[in-house]
Design an enzyme around this catalytic site. Structure first.
Site, short mmCIF file in Angstrom:
data_model
loop_
_atom_site.label_atom_id
_atom_site.label_comp_id
_atom_site.label_asym_id
_atom_site.label_seq_id
_atom_site.Cartn_x
_atom_site.Cartn_y
_atom_site.Cartn_z
N GLY D 153 0.89 -1.15 -0.07
CA GLY D 153 -0.14 -0.06 0.20
C GLY D 153 0.86 1.41 0.02
N CYS D 154 0.21 2.45 -0.49
CA CYS D 154 1.07 3.55 -0.39
C CYS D 154 1.56 4.10 0.76
CB CYS D 154 0.14 4.50 -1.31
SG CYS D 154 -1.50 4.67 -0.76
#
Lengths: 355, 355, 355, 355
Positions: D153-154
């Site tokens: 995930g970012c």
């Protein structure tokens, strides 16, 4: 002090919210009825953090509010054109005065109205006594007497205020008018589409409805009414553009000198025309007009310059807040005329943000 | 593969930085010398996070770089007009080819150049063999042969690409041309003033240098060169506006039909004119042109429509990235012509951001 | 109604401009003297488009205004800390009450004050009767009686309002407090530097003065005063960040539960603490707090949640307009206390923009 | 040179578009199949203005593309978690390697996965050989050997890169970790709702999913894997915030010193950890980290400082482009590891915009 009971139909659109804020602090009008199908049952205080009496009002469904509005002195319609066209006749019949912020009653030519707003709008035109076009700077007397006021479009207000006095005084030619304007996104109303999503709009600029925007005939109609009909028709091209801002319209209008005149002459002509207007300011130069001077206020700022030669080009830059002078602020200005109170009542404390 | 040694003078201005990025990934050119008085002694890698050979270059003072530049095949001047005017003759004398991104060598009329850029620029004109005006889509052959290329202005590029083919094909009249354009803030170059501070620019839009911008004669000169001189002079009004964005120009140009034509005819005329141009795209409609299509790329996107009547108004919307097709990208395009390599070398991997 | 004469020194800074707008519409105070060295000789109407009496005031030089201010009941100092430190003693000696918006008089520990604001500020501390810290929600009684009010810092207001009631009621631990906040650019005051230029700030976010911001001891001092000293010192880390907006602060504070409690318990504790506060609103959840709820108003909105476990983490999100509740609005709130009028006088018509 | 055939499922989401751009210029991979139900039948050139072979690809429906993808060497899933969970097993069974950009395969604890992503995701976990967590800086060897790569995930990427080396080297405590991060709007994916409309997002900042964001366990899981399990569990609080930008994440992480150390020590520790990493840069100070340094690139920039005292607070600021190092760029980095080519293939020409 006596306050007049006012209804707002369409209370949760951008213009409806502005109307609610303005009425909440109005010395001579009180918000009595307000509709919003999405906020039905909520108080104005809850949705808009408004205190006092206006905050206590509860959003009603459109149908209920439209019925209760008949008891009010004035009904402000912040509804789509087809809804305004449908609901206005009944309100007028009930004795209310109506100020409509949509385009339903702005165009006097039924064919043109139909072409831009569809047949529901056109057919409604025959049902109601056509009232005043609510641009007070030009048609104040008509508004005072009107039962129905068509509140002007945002671009139409900004462009007409810039050009009409110069046309009226014979300084510019009727032919060869170009209006190139930019607007913030609230001009399009509330949208739940990807096209109006933050990611789509941010960092972008584009023209839209090129040669097809409904404010084109509205601007032309206003300008035509301000000049002798013998001089021939107004020839106008209008292009709106979307910029990544929430609020504000800046219009740059182009014309040709009709007589020998300097930038100073044109500026003086505008200054004379608006000398007694509380909401129009003439800048020294078109370079001195900017959105920030007007956003948050009911003002229009206008600046003009021209080429120093025969038939030289004239450039007029004007700016307004599309939701105030271009919608709700002007509606309150019209309301004040209808109610017979000071034209700037409820509008004096608006301010721009310097920052 | 052989690479040509290139110098960039003015490496820390916006255009200079773009040039540095483009040269860092250019297959046929290598950055050999780069100047920046503010970054002198720092590597390009440190300042711009560029890896590889270009990153290893060290910023030199202007004076040192201008001397070392004489060993390079081509010198790109990303300097103010008065600096370009002063330094170009010596570089040409040393045998370099010069591509100048300033306005110093764009205007062929010395009086006009002096009026807009001051007497230092005008007087320099007589000292150098005037070279090509580097708008490759129109003057490609001249650029190929030129020793000195005047890289066009950003607005001038955007407006001329929109209007020239329609004028050239006799579809629109030379008189009555209006160009209303908006630009991001980098168009003004680096500034350390309150006027260009974030708080001043954010949320604002304004016109500037109304009837007085230096790109007005540049656009007119280009258009004039593309039509028969017998048809009379170009009559053009140009208004630039500042919008709160860093990059991008969107130009909306207005003209009159000179012959009977439809929007489709005009679109076809543009499509034909640019059929083989890698960096110009014709959109189906002016409504389909937007900044985001071009920012980050060397492209120009153009769309046109007209009123369906005799002498109807024509609206041409065009967009470019002011720092790429409007400055550094076009300079590399010119560099490619000068070097004799593919015109899109170093420019194919540029991309717009969809977001 | 009687109005008290007020002076504003530093009238063209962001806070000074806000003060001018607020005083222009204040029912019990009138702007009598206003200074601005950059606008000296101009009227307030000209610079800020304010009508009425306040608009007629003319900006005086700082020195002249500082002298004339001695005739006023209250002097609002919107000046840098070192200027406030220098000018306040004379004004107090002349019998004026002083509300200072700078950091000059906020910190009670002279050594800490010197460390953050320099020796000019510290040395002035001994010259004046230290007055009240003007966070009315916590120190209202002191403000009422004070001759000198130190108006709190913007971040300090936002963070202290979020954390103090929870500390005071023993719900969170004093150790392990973290405040991570973002602010618009006006928080830094007017700047004419490239660093605060539009192109630099736009599209960027960064932390600044990490572990070194002057509001850190100010927040800690306020929190310490709200708890029993026997419980040990406040341990606080504060990080400010700059976001590309003009106005607004959003603070996210992190703490540890000191007792068993739920999110509902913490929300109830805040609601109880602020039950009678006109300018503090408790949201149902930290997810319901946003800048737009407060920008343009004197409000602070706060929401809290916690992990459902022993010593679980607590997150408190709060928001204010840095120029209103974080500066000029709070100064007027303090002015109202000093004048003995309604605490919300001149502040009720402020509104957020829904758009 | 040989190029591997690659499929992208979910080609019109933000990450899918980025993948398409990256693959279009990749020296060792070629886009063979790309799905988009909204753009089915259109070419990539038409939608993304990409030239060359990749531009010739035509968007297929998801179902058709999922079938054709089985012929590809690697399939990149830019699909929602529940879609990835459903389609991955079949692709793996067909012999493809799969890199999934969703959260479907990131969490190793089935109960936690179910809690955050729903039961469809959890039940799929048992059907596939759980592969590598694709954070190459920490788990490069696993990625090289994996059949299935869960692309991180970012926020998880940005926070884990900041904290892991300091934990691993015993410099900070596992307890008391706070991550406060801001993200641009593309982090939420494409939306057609009023909540993500321009008018709603512009000028606003807010926290969301406080104490409930799905990247919280993902960050904790990564950090836990990087430390000795004997030292106890990671205790982490994470708060994401939305800022009015399209792209970029800036994370500010807070920890406690576990040993005596200075800011220089911590900076050195990070520098050592990332000495050979092409995509991680250590700044001299947390004040030197900003979004603009990374947006448009696959880089992460990290800066750290601490209080000079025992158990002093540590602040680590890190930044990435959420669509590149936080999604598509990292996916290509993982693809390169899977294909056995240079880890930076296709990623070296990415650039930040200085402006």
């Amino acid at each position: 002090m006596h306050t007049a009971p006012i209804a707002v139909l369409g209370g949760s659109g951008y213009a409806g919210i502005e109307l609610t804020y303005l009425l909440a602090h109005h010395p001579r009008a009180r918000l009595e009825v307000v509709s919003s199908d999405r906020w039905v049952g909520d108080s104005v205080a809850k949705q808009l953090a408004i205190s006092g009496k206006a905050g206590e009002r509860v959003y009603a469904s459109f149908d209920e509010a439209a019925e209760r509005a008949k008891e009010c002195a004035v009904v402000l319609l912040a509804t789509p054109a087809e809804v305004s066209a449908k609901v206005a006749p009944g309100l007028l019949a009930a004795g209310c005065k109506v100020i409509d912020l949509s385009g339903a009653f702005r165009l006097t030519d039924a064919g043109v109205a139909r072409a831009y707003y569809g047949k529901d709008v056109e057919s409604s035109k025959s049902d109601v006594a056509v009232g005043a076009y609510g641009l007070p700077e030009f048609f104040r007397d008509e508004v005072v007497d009107a039962k129905l006021v068509a509140n002007p479009g945002c671009y139409a207000t900004c462009a007409a205020l810039a050009l009409a006095p110069l046309l009226e005084q014979g300084l510019i030619a009727r032919t060869d008018l170009v209006v190139s304007a930019v607007s913030g996104v609230t001009g399009a109303g509330r949208k739940a589409t990807e096209e109006y999503g933050f990611v789509a709009i941010d960092q972008d600029v584009r023209a839209y409805r090129v040669l097809a925007h409904q404010h084109t005939p509205e601007i032309a109609q206003t300008l035509q009414r301000r000049v002798e009909s013998s001089g021939g028709p107004i020839d106008l091209t209008f292009t709106p553009h979307l910029v990544p801002l929430a609020r504000g319209i800046l219009s740059t209008a182009y014309a040709r000198l009709a007589v020998q005149a300097s930038s100073a002459d044109l500026t003086a002509a505008l200054s004379k025309a608006y000398a007694n207007e509380p909401f129009v300011t003439v800048a020294r130069s078109p370079n001195d007009v900017s959105l920030k001077q007007v956003v948050g206020t009911n003002r229009c700022v206008i600046g003009v310059a021209c080429e120093a030669k025969s038939m030289g080009r004239v450039v007029v830059v004007s700016a307004i807040d599309n939701l105030l002078k271009g919608a709700a602020g002007q509606a309150v200005q019209n309301l004040n005329l209808v109610l017979g109170c000071d034209e700037d009542a409820g509008l004096t404390q608006l301010r721009r943000f310097h920052t």
